[in-house]
Design an enzyme around this catalytic site. Structure first.
Site, PDB file in Angstrom:
ATOM      1  N   HIS A 133      63.406  74.308  12.394  1.00  0.00           N
ATOM      2  CA  HIS A 133      62.303  74.637  11.968  1.00  0.00           C
ATOM      3  C   HIS A 133      61.419  74.743  13.332  1.00  0.00           C
ATOM      4  CE1 HIS A 133      63.780  71.698   8.916  1.00  0.00           C
ATOM      5  NE2 HIS A 133      63.177  72.474   8.212  1.00  0.00           N
ATOM      6  N   THR A 193      57.788  80.561   6.094  1.00  0.00           N
ATOM      7  CA  THR A 193      57.138  79.164   6.202  1.00  0.00           C
ATOM      8  C   THR A 193      58.023  78.283   5.710  1.00  0.00           C
ATOM      9  OG1 THR A 193      55.720  78.927   4.247  1.00  0.00           O
ATOM     10  CG2 THR A 193      54.973  80.224   5.972  1.00  0.00           C
ATOM     11  N   ASP A 194      57.984  76.852   6.079  1.00  0.00           N
ATOM     12  CA  ASP A 194      58.349  75.852   5.407  1.00  0.00           C
ATOM     13  C   ASP A 194      57.593  75.654   3.854  1.00  0.00           C
ATOM     14  OD1 ASP A 194      59.933  73.769   4.470  1.00  0.00           O
ATOM     15  OD2 ASP A 194      59.852  72.604   6.483  1.00  0.00           O
ATOM     16  N   ALA A 195      57.939  74.973   2.989  1.00  0.00           N
ATOM     17  CA  ALA A 195      57.239  74.824   1.870  1.00  0.00           C
ATOM     18  C   ALA A 195      55.893  74.320   2.076  1.00  0.00           C
ATOM     19  CB  ALA A 195      58.072  73.800   0.973  1.00  0.00           C
ATOM     20  N   MET A 196      55.021  75.175   1.552  1.00  0.00           N
ATOM     21  CA  MET A 196      53.574  74.985   1.786  1.00  0.00           C
ATOM     22  C   MET A 196      52.911  73.806   0.670  1.00  0.00           C
ATOM     23  SD  MET A 196      52.844  77.179   4.087  1.00  0.00           S
ATOM     24  CE  MET A 196      51.268  77.743   4.179  1.00  0.00           C
TER      25      MET A 196
END
Length: 630
Positions: free
Chosen positions: A231, A326-329
């Site tokens: 990440h 993005t990572d999960a928002m």
């Protein structure tokens, strides 16, 4: 030797040239004055959204209460995909039941996308990292032991297992209809207290992490599945899970360059990485600017919302040309501080190409939010808050990636299912899964004088984290040491008196532990946080028992073996008095198909332990992280 010249075949070079031509020569729909039309911008914005379809309740269940897995595409969601032209979806374990169902679901979603105005195919993604994080049912697919297990084989095997696992993951996901895997994790785990990465990392050496991560990613992509390095700019030195809070990394720039950023830089230098996922993490040495949260509080800008980090650093300084997702928002690192639309606007301003899980879409009422989100984003473009040119160029990167990796499947459904059934969980893949587990088994300390069991040690009492692991370990022992007598106590619902009775009859205590407790990413996402909190409370009380049990066994003259089933840092405080200390980096198991009435529980790590205790294999793994006094 040039890595690109060595690794890419002529066909791939042609594909890259075609992508460059596409990105530089496309003529978007425009108005007479050359400005992008609203229709084009709306399509561009939709392509930049990747939605979560984990649950769906067609009866307008109360918001946030729907827990019905979406396993077949309902008309409402097919229409949503068709009418909005969204760019992608992410599926979870709840969505995936069996091979025919997975194939049908993914084909149905692609069919809906083909009917959209743009006709663009979907990115269909999931988190199939292996080890702790695997969405395809373990009894069907090949999950492997995960990255830290691969790191444990590095000194003996180099990148062999990274490449082999990447190839199998790519083959199995491709035949099921997936084209994006949010893996591998290339965070460098330098914090023993990291609650969310730990064994998802290959280890603590940045160069090793880079080499293994690149090898696994490249192997996946050679099978037609896009890998995702995550990440960025690094989640390896955090003591906070970004699912539950907003971590702060206080590394100086030199440390960031030589540790956190190094795996990403190496992959970008080699021209191999297609997609990088952001981290919801504050990095003041990279960006110390602040922005207002939804409560008006000024907070340090997370990397996911930072133009300094995503554009100035990742794009311009490191030279990344691929997709930023993005990572999960819905993770607390973002959702606790920002309203959904605000967060999406900020991450698009930062330079993100695709936003993952920006809003909940689990009921007919909730799915109305997606067209509204696109309307709000279009308004932000018209007001000048978002750049129309940047939005369009970003969407073109997405389309170019799809042109390279996502091809229409013109086979009939029965052929596609038959092909998947021949590949997913194939015997050779399962053999590789076990081989990795065997090769990664690590002797942390102690000697082999007690082995093989069955000679001086004729009975063993097991203390395992839960009943399922009791069954997995006892059955593995019975296969490999049929004359050994074993009993087992579960740390869940532990009964002291019953345990003491069993221990008194045994020659050895074998106690196994999992540290840390399960995180949201293992469960599947933010929907499961109440369960995660409950597990954490149970985990603390269970672990407090382990040193006591070891001391009691030693005082009674019993031999003691301790097994770390996850992050091996725990041996420092749990296993100081054990005679033999082992690490497996994995603990997952499943019931073998067809044995539900008389469950046969199988887990590669437990099979490896039994083989080692029987003297059939050696523990050749090496710790990829520093543990305690050794």
């Amino acid at each position: 030797m040039n890595p690109i010249g060595r690794r890419l075949k002529r066909g791939k070079l042609i594909s890259i040239l075609a992508t460059i031509i596409t990105m530089t020569s496309c003529s978007p729909a425009s108005q007479p004055d050359g400005k992008l039309s609203d229709t084009q911008l709306r399509d561009d914005l939709a392509q930049k959204i990747m939605i979560d379809l984990r649950y769906y309740c067609g009866d307008n269940t109360e918001s946030g209460k729907c827990r019905t897995p979406m396993t077949a595409l309902p008309d409402d969601l097919a229409a949503l995909i068709r009418d909005t032209g969204i760019g992608g979806v992410i599926l979870f374990a709840d969505n995936l039941v069996d091979i025919p169902q997975m194939v049908r679901l993914n084909r149905a979603m692609q069919h809906a996308a083909s009917q959209s105005q743009s006709g663009q195919p979907l990115f269909i993604s999931l988190d199939q990292e292996g080890g702790r994080v695997a969405r395809v049912p373990r009894h069907l697919g090949t999950a492997f032991s995960g990255n830290m297990a691969i790191g444990a084989t590095y000194l003996e095997q180099g990148v062999e297992y990274a490449r082999a696992t990447g190839t199998v993951l790519g083959k199995e996901l491709k035949t099921l209809g997936f084209n994006v895997n949010h893996a591998p994790t290339v965070d460098v785990n330098v914090n023993p207290n990291n609650p969310v990465i730990n064994v998802r990392s290959f280890g603590e050496d940045a160069e090793m992490v880079a080499e293994l991560g690149i090898a696994q990613m490249q192997a996946m992509q050679e099978q037609g599945v896009i890998g995702t390095l995550k990440h960025f700019p690094g989640h390896g030195d955090t003591a906070v899970d970004s699912h539950t809070g907003l971590p702060l990394v206080e590394h100086d720039r030199e440390t960031i360059d030589h540790v956190d950023l190094l795996p990403f830089r190496r992959a970008i230098e080699q021209g191999l990485v297609e997609t990088i996922m952001t981290a919801h993490i504050q990095y003041p040495a990279l960006d110390d600017s602040k922005l207002a949260s939804k409560t008006g509080e000024m907070i340090l800008r997370p990397a996911t919302l930072s133009r300094t980090i995503l554009t100035d650093l990742l794009r311009n300084e490191l030279g990344f040309k691929g997709l930023i997702v993005t990572d999960a928002m819905d993770m607390a690192g973002i959702s606790h501080f920002f309203e959904p639309t605000q967060a999406v606007i900020e991450t698009f301003k930062a330079g993100t190409d695709m936003v993952l899980m920006p809003i909940r879409l689990h009921t007919p009422e909730e799915i109305k939010q997606l067209p509204k989100l696109i309307d709000d984003l279009l308004a932000a473009v018209k007001s000048g808050e978002l750049s129309a040119d940047e939005i369009h160029l970003s969407a073109e990167r997405i389309r170019a990636s799809k042109a390279k990796y996502v091809q229409a499947d013109n086979r009939d459904e029965s052929t596609a299912i038959a092909n998947a059934e021949s590949i997913v969980g194939a015997p050779a893949h399962k053999q590789l899964e076990q081989a990795l587990s065997d090769a990664s088994l690590t002797k942390v300390r102690g000697n082999n004088n007690l082995l093989p069991l069955g000679q001086t040690i004729r009975s063993v009492h097991l203390v395992m984290p839960d009943r399922g692991k009791c069954l997995a370990m006892q059955q593995a022992l019975s296969r490999n040491l049929p004359d050994l007598i074993s009993s087992c106590a579960s740390l869940q619902g532990f009964d002291t008196e019953i345990n003491q009775q069993a221990m008194s009859k045994a020659d050895m205590l074998l106690v196994a532990s999992i540290t840390p407790a399960q995180s949201a990413v293992e469960r599947g996402g933010m929907e499961d946080m109440s369960l995660v909190r409950a597990d954490a409370l149970d985990h603390q009380s269970q672990q407090a028992l382990i040193p006591q049990l070891i001391q009691q066994a030693k005082q009674a003259g019993k031999a003691v073996t301790f097994v770390s089933l996850r992050a091996p840092y725990e041996v420092e405080w749990l296993a100081q008095d054990a005679d033999l200390v082992l690490a497996t980096y994995a603990y997952n198991s499943h019931i073998l198909p067809g044995t539900e009435d008389n469950p046969q529980v199988y887990g590669p790590a437990f099979e490896s332990l039994a083989r080692f205790l029987a003297g059939k294999i050696q523990a050749k793994g090496h710790l990829p992280v520093t543990v305690g006094r050794d």
